[in-house]
Design an enzyme around this catalytic site. Structure first.
Site, PDB file in Angstrom:
ATOM      1  N   TYR A 157      79.353  91.752   9.255  1.00 46.35           N
ATOM      2  CA  TYR A 157      80.176  92.948   9.087  1.00 46.35           C
ATOM      3  C   TYR A 157      79.302  94.172   8.841  1.00 46.35           C
ATOM      4  CZ  TYR A 157      84.421  90.079   8.778  1.00 46.35           C
ATOM      5  OH  TYR A 157      85.462  89.227   9.035  1.00 46.35           O
ATOM      6  N   LEU A 186      98.609  91.796  10.747  1.00 46.68           N
ATOM      7  CA  LEU A 186      99.504  92.794  11.344  1.00 46.68           C
ATOM      8  C   LEU A 186      99.173  93.047  12.812  1.00 46.68           C
ATOM      9  CD1 LEU A 186      99.768  95.318   8.375  1.00 46.68           C
ATOM     10  CD2 LEU A 186     101.247  93.372   8.929  1.00 46.68           C
ATOM     11  N   LEU A 194      99.982  96.512  15.296  1.00 43.71           N
ATOM     12  CA  LEU A 194     101.229  96.456  16.057  1.00 43.71           C
ATOM     13  C   LEU A 194     102.428  96.146  15.169  1.00 43.71           C
ATOM     14  CD1 LEU A 194     100.141  94.536  19.281  1.00 43.71           C
ATOM     15  CD2 LEU A 194     100.788  96.937  19.123  1.00 43.71           C
ATOM     16  N   LEU A 195     102.185  95.404  14.080  1.00 50.29           N
ATOM     17  CA  LEU A 195     103.270  95.035  13.173  1.00 50.29           C
ATOM     18  C   LEU A 195     103.332  95.946  11.954  1.00 50.29           C
ATOM     19  CD1 LEU A 195     102.715  91.177  13.309  1.00 50.29           C
ATOM     20  CD2 LEU A 195     104.484  92.480  14.499  1.00 50.29           C
ATOM     21  N   GLY A 196     102.581  97.036  11.991  1.00 51.57           N
ATOM     22  CA  GLY A 196     102.507  97.935  10.841  1.00 51.57           C
ATOM     23  C   GLY A 196     103.321  99.209  10.993  1.00 51.57           C
ATOM     24  N   GLY A 197     104.357  99.166  11.826  1.00 55.23           N
ATOM     25  CA  GLY A 197     105.161 100.367  12.035  1.00 55.23           C
ATOM     26  C   GLY A 197     104.563 101.307  13.051  1.00 55.23           C
TER      27      GLY A 197
END
Length: 322
Positions: free
Chosen positions: A53, A213, A217-220
Site C-alpha cells: 500500500y 461498497l 457504486l453502493l455508496g449513493g
C-alpha cells in the site's frame, strides 16, 4: 462499538475494520493520524494494511505511516489489532514477491520495521501463490509464530479450494491454520457465496469483505452525481452496466430512510461468516458516517428485497446442479 471473535479464535475485533489503503496516496499523513485516532475513539480496534500500500514499489508507504502513528505512544499499538499482507512485489530481484519461505521471512521483518512493532497480529497472504506448496508456506509461518513475530495467519483472495488445501496442510502439521479470509464481497459481487463462505464456515475462518461498497457504486453514487460529483471512467462504466440495480437500490434505501453506504455495510454484517467489512474512509467525517451501519437491523423482508435487486448464489453445487 460491537466486537466479535475473528473466526474460531478467541481474538475480539470490532465489527468494522479500518482499511488504510488510502493513507499516503489519497489521505495525507496528518489526516491519516486523525482517522486512526478517531477510530480508537469510536472503539474500532481492527486495522488492515499491506506492504504494497502506497503503491511505490518497495517503499511500504502506508505501513510507515502506521508505524509513525504507533510511535506516538499513548497505547496506540496496544489497542490495535493490526493485520497486514504480503505477496505483491516489493523489489526487482527474484524472491521479493509471493509466498516462498524466503520472501515470507524477509517481508515480515520489513513490515515489522516499517510499523515499528515487534509483532503482527494477523499476517495475511494477499493472494494464493500457485508455485509455492502449502507445506513450505506453513513452515515459514510457523517459524514466525514460534519467534513471536506473528500471532495469527490469514488469507486474502483465496478460493474455497485454496482454503481447504491450506487448512488440510495445516491440520497435518497440527497447527491452527488460517483464521480469516479477505474476499471481494458486496451486494454486487456475491460469488464468495458459492464456495468461499461455506469453506470459511466449515474451517472456522472469519470473513473480512473488502470493497464492501463496490468502489462507491453502493455508496449513493447517483445522489452524488446529481450534486455535481464526477466518477472515474471505470466507475462510470460499471454504473452504466448496473444502473437499473443501483437506481432500485437507492430508491429502497430512501424507503428505509438510510444512507446507501450504511445499508450496504449493514447487509454484509447480516451475512454468514462475516466478521467485519473493511471500510476505507478518506476523512474523519466519512469514518463517523459509517458507525450508523452497526445500528441498522435488516429484517427478512428487507433482506429479501435486497436479494431481489442483487440476486446472490446458493451454496455450490446446488446453485448450478440438483
Amino acid at each position: 462499538m460491537e466486537y466479535g471473535h475473528l473466526g474460531r479464535t478467541g481474538l475480539l475485533v470490532s465489527k468494522l475494520c479500518l482499511g488504510t489503503m488510502n493513507f499516503g496516496p489519497q489521505t495525507t499523513e496528518e489526516d491519516s493520524y486523525a482517522i486512526m485516532d478517531r477510530a480508537h475513539e469510536l472503539g474500532i480496534n481492527f486495522f488492515d494494511t499491506a506492504n504494497v500500500y502506497g503503491w511505490k514499489k518497495g517503499e511500504g508507504i502506508t505501513e510507515n505511516i502506521i508505524g509513525r502513528w504507533f510511535a506516538q505512544g499513548g497505547g496506540r499499538r496496544e489497542r490495535t489489532v493490526i493485520a497486514t499482507k504480503l505477496y505483491g512485489s516489493m523489489g526487482d530481484w527474484p524472491n521479493e514477491e509471493k509466498l516462498s519461505a524466503l520472501n515470507i521471512r524477509r517481508a515480515a521483518e520489513a513490515s515489522l520495521r516499517r510499523m515499528q512493532t515487534d509483532y503482527i497480529d494477523v499476517y495475511q497472504a494477499h493472494h494464493v501463490d500457485r508455485d509455492t506448496p502449502f507445506d513450505e508456506f506453513w513452515e515459514a509461518m510457523d517459524i514466525l509464530k514460534q519467534q513471536g513475530k506473528i500471532l495469527y495467519v490469514g488469507s486474502s483472495n483465496f478460493a474455497g479450494w485454496h482454503i481447504a488445501k491450506a487448512q488440510e496442510s495445516a491440520r497435518r502439521r497440527n497447527t491452527l491454520g488460517l483464521v480469516s479470509e479477505q474476499s471481494h464481497y458486496n451486494l454486487l459481487v456475491r460469488a464468495p457465496e458459492l464456495e468461499v463462505i461455506p469453506a470459511c464456515e466449515d474451517y472456522g475462518l472469519g470473513l473480512i469483505p473488502w470493497s464492501p461498497l463496490a468502489g462507491g457504486l453502493l455508496g449513493g453514487i447517483l445522489r452524488k452525481i446529481d450534486k455535481g460529483r464526477s466518477a472515474t471512467d471505470q466507475i462510470a462504466a460499471q454504473l452504466d452496466k448496473h444502473r437499473d440495480k443501483i437506481e432500485r437500490y437507492e430508491a429502497f434505501c430512501d424507503e428505509l430512510g438510510e444512507d446507501p453506504a450504511n445499508v450496504g455495510l449493514a447487509w454484509l454484517l447480516h451475512q454468514r461468516a462475516v466478521t467485519a467489512p473493511i471500510i476505507g474512509p478518506r476523512t474523519v467525517e466519512q469514518l463517523d458516517g459509517t458507525i450508523r451501519a452497526l445500528e441498522i437491523e435488516l429484517n427478512d423482508k428487507a433482506l429479501a428485497r435486497l436479494d431481489e435487486i442483487f440476486p446472490g448464489f446458493k451454496t455450490a453445487p446446488e446453485d448450478y446442479a440438483w
